[in-house]
Design a protein around this motif. Structure first.
Motif, PDB file in Angstrom:
ATOM      1  N   ASP A  50       0.859  -1.180   0.000  1.00 20.48           N
ATOM      2  CA  ASP A  50       0.000   0.000   0.000  1.00 20.48           C
ATOM      3  C   ASP A  50       0.901   1.238   0.000  1.00 20.48           C
ATOM      4  O   ASP A  50       1.755   1.392   0.870  1.00 20.48           O
ATOM      5  CB  ASP A  50      -0.893  -0.019   1.247  1.00 20.48           C
ATOM      6  N   LYS A  51       0.711   2.126  -0.991  1.00 21.76           N
ATOM      7  CA  LYS A  51       1.615   3.266  -1.160  1.00 21.76           C
ATOM      8  C   LYS A  51       1.648   4.178   0.051  1.00 21.76           C
ATOM      9  O   LYS A  51       2.706   4.686   0.434  1.00 21.76           O
ATOM     10  CB  LYS A  51       1.229   4.063  -2.409  1.00 21.76           C
ATOM     11  N   LEU A  52       0.507   4.402   0.683  1.00 20.06           N
ATOM     12  CA  LEU A  52       0.464   5.301   1.837  1.00 20.06           C
ATOM     13  C   LEU A  52       1.145   4.660   3.051  1.00 20.06           C
ATOM     14  O   LEU A  52       1.869   5.330   3.791  1.00 20.06           O
ATOM     15  CB  LEU A  52      -0.979   5.686   2.157  1.00 20.06           C
ATOM     16  N   VAL A  53       0.956   3.361   3.250  1.00 20.42           N
ATOM     17  CA  VAL A  53       1.643   2.650   4.337  1.00 20.42           C
ATOM     18  C   VAL A  53       3.148   2.702   4.096  1.00 20.42           C
ATOM     19  O   VAL A  53       3.937   2.962   5.017  1.00 20.42           O
ATOM     20  CB  VAL A  53       1.156   1.187   4.446  1.00 20.42           C
ATOM     21  N   LEU A  54       3.552   2.464   2.851  1.00 21.53           N
ATOM     22  CA  LEU A  54       4.972   2.513   2.502  1.00 21.53           C
ATOM     23  C   LEU A  54       5.544   3.896   2.793  1.00 21.53           C
ATOM     24  O   LEU A  54       6.600   4.033   3.411  1.00 21.53           O
ATOM     25  CB  LEU A  54       5.168   2.152   1.027  1.00 21.53           C
ATOM     26  N   PHE A  55       4.827   4.948   2.370  1.00 22.20           N
ATOM     27  CA  PHE A  55       5.293   6.317   2.603  1.00 22.20           C
ATOM     28  C   PHE A  55       5.422   6.591   4.098  1.00 22.20           C
ATOM     29  O   PHE A  55       6.429   7.127   4.558  1.00 22.20           O
ATOM     30  CB  PHE A  55       4.344   7.334   1.965  1.00 22.20           C
ATOM     31  N   ARG A  56       4.411   6.233   4.870  1.00 14.53           N
ATOM     32  CA  ARG A  56       4.426   6.531   6.304  1.00 14.53           C
ATOM     33  C   ARG A  56       5.535   5.759   7.029  1.00 14.53           C
ATOM     34  O   ARG A  56       6.206   6.296   7.909  1.00 14.53           O
ATOM     35  CB  ARG A  56       3.056   6.239   6.927  1.00 14.53           C
TER      36      ARG A  56
END
Length: 198
Positions: A50-56
């Motif tokens: 998940d891109k947002l999980v990865l970013f966070r």
């Protein structure tokens, strides 16, 4: 490890411990996996696809790394080299290893508003912006940045680039928990760099 530390300081201490155990350094991915293995409560224990999980997750780790680097520098005990491919504790050197007064990456990761306010749409824009740079006049610079070679002190050649490519593929391959889109980015960057360094 004391329990009165705030979460970012506690994560910095956990990272410091991991890096002391790995004198040759660890990639960001390896650091995240080791934090998960030790059940760190300071990063999301969710799939990095998940891109947002990865970013966070990335942001929290880099925030803690920059805090740690500042602390080590203030103590004059070590220098922390920070790159997604290799985070490594180095001997302290005054001057050359000193923290630059204008470090835009440090400023970005130490501003928690960037974590709080970044949406999934923003992450998509960041990725699109990267690819726009890749396709424009800065494609070589963007590809070197993706490979973590943009500020390399050693001379760049195809052998070194291929070595980094193999490292990145082994870390980001979907079979090892990486994402297909990240692997595609790595392959695209390799195509570009082969044109410049063949």
């Amino acid at each position: 490890m004391t329990t009165d530390l705030d979460p970012a300081q506690d994560l910095s201490e956990q990272l410091h411990e991991l890096l002391r155990e790995a004198p040759l350094g660890l990639s960001e991915y390896e650091l995240i996996q080791r934090l998960k293995t030790r059940h760190s409560t300071h990063i999301p224990h969710l799939e990095l696809t998940d891109k947002l999980v990865l970013f966070r997750t990335h942001f929290l780790v880099f925030n803690a790394l920059y805090l740690l680097r500042d602390q080590l520098h203030a103590d004059r005990s070590a220098h922390l080299a920070i790159s997604p491919l290799c985070v490594q504790l180095m001997p302290y050197k005054a001057g050359s290893a000193a923290i630059s007064e204008l470090d835009s990456l440090r400023d970005y990761y130490l501003d928690l508003a960037n974590l709080r306010d970044t949406t999934e749409e923003d992450v998509e824009k960041l990725l699109a912006s990267f690819w726009t740079r890749m396709q424009g006049s800065e494609e070589k610079s963007a590809a070197l940045e993706l490979f973590g070679l943009h500020d390399s002190s050693q001379p760049l050649n195809l052998a070194l680039i291929k070595q980094r490519y193999r490292q990145l593929v082994s870390v980001h391959h979907p079979d090892r928990g990486g994402s297909t889109s990240r692997l595609q980015s790595i392959n695209k960057a390799m195509e570009i760099l082969q044109r410049y360094y063949n």
